[in-house]
Design an enzyme around this catalytic site. Structure first.
Site, PDB file in Angstrom:
ATOM      1  N   MET A  30       0.850  -1.197   0.000  1.00  0.00           N
ATOM      2  CA  MET A  30       0.000   0.000   0.000  1.00  0.00           C
ATOM      3  C   MET A  30       0.885   1.246   0.000  1.00  0.00           C
ATOM      4  O   MET A  30       0.445   2.328   0.391  1.00  0.00           O
ATOM      5  CB  MET A  30      -0.942  -0.024   1.201  1.00  0.00           C
ATOM      6  N   ALA A  32       4.100   3.908   0.873  1.00  0.00           N
ATOM      7  CA  ALA A  32       4.824   4.406   2.058  1.00  0.00           C
ATOM      8  C   ALA A  32       5.899   3.374   2.411  1.00  0.00           C
ATOM      9  O   ALA A  32       5.984   2.889   3.548  1.00  0.00           O
ATOM     10  CB  ALA A  32       3.874   4.667   3.218  1.00  0.00           C
ATOM     11  N   LEU A  33       6.696   3.067   1.410  1.00  0.00           N
ATOM     12  CA  LEU A  33       7.602   1.919   1.511  1.00  0.00           C
ATOM     13  C   LEU A  33       8.748   2.174   2.487  1.00  0.00           C
ATOM     14  O   LEU A  33       9.266   3.280   2.598  1.00  0.00           O
ATOM     15  CB  LEU A  33       8.168   1.589   0.122  1.00  0.00           C
ATOM     16  N   HIS A  37       9.476  -3.455   3.344  1.00  0.00           N
ATOM     17  CA  HIS A  37       9.081  -3.699   1.945  1.00  0.00           C
ATOM     18  C   HIS A  37      10.315  -3.988   1.092  1.00  0.00           C
ATOM     19  O   HIS A  37      10.284  -4.847   0.214  1.00  0.00           O
ATOM     20  CB  HIS A  37       8.368  -2.474   1.356  1.00  0.00           C
ATOM     21  N   GLY A 147       4.905  -9.894   4.156  1.00  0.00           N
ATOM     22  CA  GLY A 147       5.667  -9.834   5.402  1.00  0.00           C
ATOM     23  C   GLY A 147       4.984 -10.598   6.525  1.00  0.00           C
ATOM     24  O   GLY A 147       3.749 -10.635   6.599  1.00  0.00           O
ATOM     25  N   GLU A 148       5.798 -11.180   7.406  1.00  0.00           N
ATOM     26  CA  GLU A 148       5.243 -11.908   8.554  1.00  0.00           C
ATOM     27  C   GLU A 148       4.759 -10.965   9.652  1.00  0.00           C
ATOM     28  O   GLU A 148       4.200 -11.414  10.639  1.00  0.00           O
ATOM     29  CB  GLU A 148       6.300 -12.866   9.125  1.00  0.00           C
ATOM     30  N   ASP A 150       2.350  -8.928   9.371  1.00  0.00           N
ATOM     31  CA  ASP A 150       0.904  -9.146   9.299  1.00  0.00           C
ATOM     32  C   ASP A 150       0.674 -10.651   9.303  1.00  0.00           C
ATOM     33  O   ASP A 150       0.310 -11.249   8.286  1.00  0.00           O
ATOM     34  CB  ASP A 150       0.345  -8.492   8.037  1.00  0.00           C
ATOM     35  N   SER A 186       6.889  -0.351   9.986  1.00  0.00           N
ATOM     36  CA  SER A 186       5.510  -0.271   9.524  1.00  0.00           C
ATOM     37  C   SER A 186       5.310   1.083   8.864  1.00  0.00           C
ATOM     38  O   SER A 186       5.895   2.081   9.307  1.00  0.00           O
ATOM     39  CB  SER A 186       4.568  -0.376  10.743  1.00  0.00           C
ATOM     40  N   SER A 187       4.467   1.124   7.835  1.00  0.00           N
ATOM     41  CA  SER A 187       4.176   2.415   7.202  1.00  0.00           C
ATOM     42  C   SER A 187       3.541   3.355   8.218  1.00  0.00           C
ATOM     43  O   SER A 187       3.680   4.573   8.135  1.00  0.00           O
ATOM     44  CB  SER A 187       3.227   2.223   6.022  1.00  0.00           C
TER      45      SER A 187
HETATM   46  O1  PAF Z   1      -0.178  -5.694   3.819  1.00  0.00           O
HETATM   47  C1  PAF Z   1      -0.564  -4.780   3.060  1.00  0.00           C
HETATM   48  O2  PAF Z   1       0.127  -3.780   2.839  1.00  0.00           O
HETATM   49  C2  PAF Z   1      -1.933  -4.882   2.410  1.00  0.00           C
HETATM   50  O3  PAF Z   1      -2.847  -5.480   3.258  1.00  0.00           O
HETATM   51  C3  PAF Z   1      -1.890  -5.601   1.050  1.00  0.00           C
HETATM   52  C4  PAF Z   1      -1.484  -7.045   1.185  1.00  0.00           C
HETATM   53  C5  PAF Z   1      -0.936  -4.866   0.119  1.00  0.00           C
HETATM   54  C6  PAF Z   1      -3.292  -5.575   0.413  1.00  0.00           C
HETATM   55  O4  PAF Z   1      -3.739  -4.263   0.224  1.00  0.00           O
END
Ligand code: PAF
Length: 280
Positions: A30, A32-33, A37, A147-148, A150, A186-187
Site C-alpha cells: 500500500m 509508504a515503503l 518492503h 511480510g510476517e 501481518d 511499519s508504514s
Molecule cells: O499488507 C498490506 O500492505 C496490504 O494489506 C496488502 C497485502 C498490500 C493488500 O492491500
C-alpha cells in the site's frame, strides 16, 4: 523501471512476459515503503525474472474512514526506492482501475478470520482478499511476497490460495524487519512523533522479554504479563494480545497444545494502531 497505472497495460505486459517463459514475482503493497518492503522486493528481484510491485491503498480493507484518509501516500519516493532495488514494474492504479465495478465478493476464511484482527476490524480480511485476488488475476505471478508482521493476513492469503483456486502460485512469507531498537517497521510508524517512536519500542521489548519468562509461566500468565507491561507504559493501550497456534491461529491455553506458538499483539499509541508478533 516502468510505472503503470492502467490494468489493461499491465495485463498486456504480463502476457508478453509469459509468452517469453519468464517468471513473474509480485510484491503487493500500500506504498509508504520502508526497509521491510525493501526486503520483500529484494527477494522478489532475486527469485524471479520480472518483479512487479503494486502500490495501492485499498479502500475496501479499511473499516475506519480516518485510517484510510490518514494512510501515508508517498508514490514519488516509493518509485525511487523501487527503481534502486531493481523492480521492473511499479503498478500504481487508481481505485477505478482495480474496481471498475463494486466488488461484492464475500470470502470465508473460518476460523482464521474469526479471531484477533477479524472481530476488531470487520470486513478487513474480505477487503484484503478482494484486492489480493484481483492483483493475482491481473499479474498472474509465479510467486507473491508478504511480510510476517501481518501474521494473520499471511495465513489468510495462504488459505485464500488453497480455497479459491490460486494453487499454482507460491506464497513467500518474509521475516519481520525491525529498527535497531526492536520496533517493527511499519508504514504507520511515519505517523509517530520521535518521542512516540521511543515509547513504541516497549512493544517489541515486552514481546522479546516474554520469551524468557515462558519457561516459568503458563500461557495465561505470559499473556497477562505482556498486556500489563505494555499498558504500564504511558500512552500505550493494548487492544488484544493472543497466543495462538501459528497454523490454525486459534488461541492456546497450554504451551503443550502446539509446537508453533505465536504471540500476536495490537497496541494503540495515541490514535496510531501498531501490530507486532513473536514466535515463542
Ligand atoms: O499488507 C498490506 O500492505 C496490504 O494489506 C496488502 C497485502 C498490500 C493488500 O492491500
Amino acid at each position: 523501471m516502468k510505472v503503470i497505472s492502467a490494468t489493461s497495460e499491465l495485463e498486456v505486459a504480463v502476457s508478453f512476459f509469459k509468452e517469453l517463459g519468464l517468471t513473474v514475482g509480485l510484491v503487493p503493497t500500500m506504498g509508504a515503503l520502508h526497509n521491510g518492503h525493501a526486503s520483500l522486493v529484494k527477494k522478489c528481484v532475486a527469485e524471479n525474472d520480472v518483479c512487479i510491485v503494486s502500490v495501492f491503498v485499498n479502500p475496501t480493507q479499511f473499516n475506519n474512514a480516518n485510517d484510510l484518509a490518514t494512510y501515508p501516500r508517498t508514490l514519488e519516493a516509493d518509485c525511487k526506492l523501487l527503481e534502486s532495488l531493481g523492480a521492473n514494474i511499479a503498478f500504481a492504479p487508481t481505485v477505478d482501475q482495480i474496481y471498475p465495478y463494486p466488488d461484492t465478493r464475500q470470502f470465508d476464511f473460518t476460523p482464521l478470520d474469526k479471531v484477533m484482527e477479524g472481530p476488531m476490524r470487520p470486513g478487513h480480511f474480505n477487503g484484503v482478499a478482494q484486492v489480493v485476488s484481483r492483483l493475482f488475476d491481473i499479474t498472474k505471478p509465479n510467486r507473491a511476497y508478504f511480510g510476517e508482521k501481518d501474521f494473520q493476513q499471511l495465513a489468510i492469503i495462504r488459505e485464500m490460495c488453497r480455497k479459491y483456486g490460486y494453487n499454482d502460485l507460491e506464497i513467500v512469507g518474509c521475516p519481520i524487519v525491525r529498527e535497531e531498537s526492536g520496533l517493527a517497521l511499519s508504514s504507520r510508524n511515519a505517523r509517530l512523533s520521535d518521542s512516540q517512536k521511543k515509547t513504541a519500542v516497549g512493544i517489541s521489548k515486552a514481546l522479546f522479554d516474554s520469551k524468557n519468562i515462558k519457561n516459568s509461566k503458563n500461557v495465561a500468565e505470559t499473556k497477562q504479563w505482556v498486556i500489563d507491561t505494555i499498558n504500564a507504559i504511558d500512552g500505550m493501550e493494548v487492544e488484544y494480545y493472543e497466543i495462538v497456534d501459528g497454523n490454525t491461529l486459534q488461541p492456546i491455553s497450554d504451551w503443550k497444545e502446539t509446537s508453533y506458538p505465536v504471540g500476536c499483539i495490537t497496541v494503540y499509541l495515541g490514535d496510531v494502531r501498531l501490530i507486532d508478533n513473536i514466535k515463542y
